[in-house]
Design an enzyme around this catalytic site. Structure first.
Site, short mmCIF file in Angstrom:
data_model
loop_
_atom_site.label_atom_id
_atom_site.label_comp_id
_atom_site.label_asym_id
_atom_site.label_seq_id
_atom_site.Cartn_x
_atom_site.Cartn_y
_atom_site.Cartn_z
N GLY A 212 0.84 -1.21 0.00
CA GLY A 212 0.00 0.00 0.00
C GLY A 212 0.86 1.24 0.00
N ASN A 213 0.29 2.37 0.31
CA ASN A 213 1.07 3.61 0.43
C ASN A 213 0.43 4.51 1.48
OD1 ASN A 213 -0.84 5.53 -0.93
ND2 ASN A 213 -0.51 4.11 -2.63
#
Ligand code: CTP
Length: 403
Positions: A212-213
């Site tokens: 993810g980020n």
């Protein structure tokens, strides 16, 4: 959520029997999410007490140019009150006050505030039927409307005098819905559909892990609110986020992965007028997703990644009437990279964030952006809250659409 949510409503009360209904009017404005302040003519206090109104509005109520607290005479600033207001609503508006408003008379705080206010002014007349029909009253209506003030017409019914006819102040519920409809009708994005993407995407590695980020989704949610407050019907497609929004014009669809976001965006794109893709979509995803939790074994471990589909680019390839906006998050050669994306993705506008600017980018509540248009106009903005950046963006889109 009402279009009045978060708006500053200044309620002006004048001396008519319908003033007793303003307690309910204040309550309904507050229920709609508005902030309310009340300014009264001195005579209106015979019909309803300032204490009732200050309790309901949670703000002090003013009726004279000064007030004396603890022997300290204080000036009630009518200019400040007028500037504070997003909307000034005078209800009930008596024949006397309307005549003064029409002629620029300024012998009480309410009238001085009226003359100082720059916001839209609504007035809801209330009086006996013969007063309502009198040529001087009709002249006041005409003059006030010619100043751009908006009349909320009185209705017919039983009046305080016992006579039956036109002159009853519109009911508080009807005043609220009249104002809401009026505001929506004057909004620049009414009848427009806007598609917005927000937040990160999560690309599964196995049932418990993902790539993810740090995108918080805040920028996209602020854009959705800014678009809705301009009257647009918004479809907000968001990746996993803790952001929340409740607005009658915003329909939120949650997705997890880039491919789910791709499908959701494409299912709406044909029907929208504007698409703003602010999501931080993963560029790569694991090629193979394990059905079971991967156990630790060897000292090193690699995951083979494959490209996700570029949602923005895919829209640029099929767009016809849609106005398409993308974001570019860059660390070097910012302007050239952003201009390159604008062209290669066939955009009308790109919003450049440089990670070299303090306060810009993921997570925080501020952002510093540069807009680059399809005519290569470069518009730099200062560091602002994401709420302000969202408003600037919507204004830029409106400007380009009307160019
Ligand atoms: N975007 C998208 N789908 C992707 C990747 C990005 O729709 N799979 C969109 C983002 O929402 C953003 C824009 O493309 O509006 C720019 O994303 P960015 O990651 O900065 O650019 P990329 O084109 O992915 O290029 P790079 O990562 O190499 O800079």
């Amino acid at each position: 959520m009402s279009i009045l949510s978060g708006k500053n409503i200044l309620l002006g009360i004048t001396a008519g029997i319908a003033a007793y209904k303003t307690a309910n009017l204040v309550r309904l404005f507050i229920k709609a999410g508005a902030n309310v302040k009340v300014v009264m003519t001195p005579a209106s206090k015979d019909f309803i007490t300032p204490l009732t109104l200050s309790t309901l509005s949670k703000n002090p109520v003013h009726s004279s140019f000064t007030h004396d607290d603890d022997d300290n005479a204080m000036w009630n600033n009518h200019v400040e009150l007028g500037l504070w207001a997003d909307y000034f609503v005078i209800a009930p508006a008596t024949a006397n006050t309307m005549s003064k408003m029409a002629n620029g008379t300024c012998d009480n705080l309410l009238l001085a505030t009226y003359l100082s206010a720059k916001c839209p002014v609504y007035f809801a007349p209330a009086m006996d039927l013969d007063m309502y029909k009198h040529p001087s009253t009709l002249e006041s209506f005409k003059l006030l409307k010619s100043f751009g003030n908006i009349m909320i017409p009185a209705t017919s019914g039983e009046l305080a005098s016992g006579l039956v006819g036109e002159g009853r102040m519109a009911e508080p519920e009807d005043i609220i819905s009249f104002i809401e409809k009026e505001i929506i009708n004057t909004l620049p994005l009414r009848e427009k559909k806007v598609l917005i993407t927000a937040g990160p995407t999560y690309e599964a590695i196995d049932p418990v892990r993902f790539i993810g980020n740090h995108s918080s989704g805040k920028m996209g949610f602020e854009i959705a609110k800014a678009a809705a407050s301009l009257g647009a019907e918004v479809i907000l497609i968001s990746g996993p986020t803790s952001q929340q929004v409740s607005h009658s014009l915003i329909d939120v669809k949650f997705v997890t992965s880039a491919s789910e976001m791709y499908d959701a965006v494409h299912s709406y794109f044909k029907t929208v007028d504007i698409a703003i893709l602010s999501a931080a979509v993963a560029d790569y995803k694991p090629k193979n997703v394990s059905d079971i939790k991967i156990k630790k074994a060897a000292a090193t471990f690699s995951i083979e990644l494959e490209k996700t589909k570029d949602i923005l680019k895919s829209l640029g390839a099929i767009k016809n009437h849609q106005f398409l906006v993308g974001f570019a998050l860059e660390t070097n050669n910012e302007l050239d990279n952003a201009k390159g994306k604008l062209k290669s993705k066939n955009l009308n506008l790109i919003v450049l964030n440089s990670l070299n600017d303090q306060g810009a980018g993921f997570g925080g509540s501020t952002n510093k952006v540069t807009f680059i248009t399809d005519t290569e106009e470069v518009i730099e903005h200062q560091l602002k809250s994401k709420t302000e950046v969202a408003r600037d963006l919507m204004q830029q889109i409106i400007k380009q659409q009307h160019a």
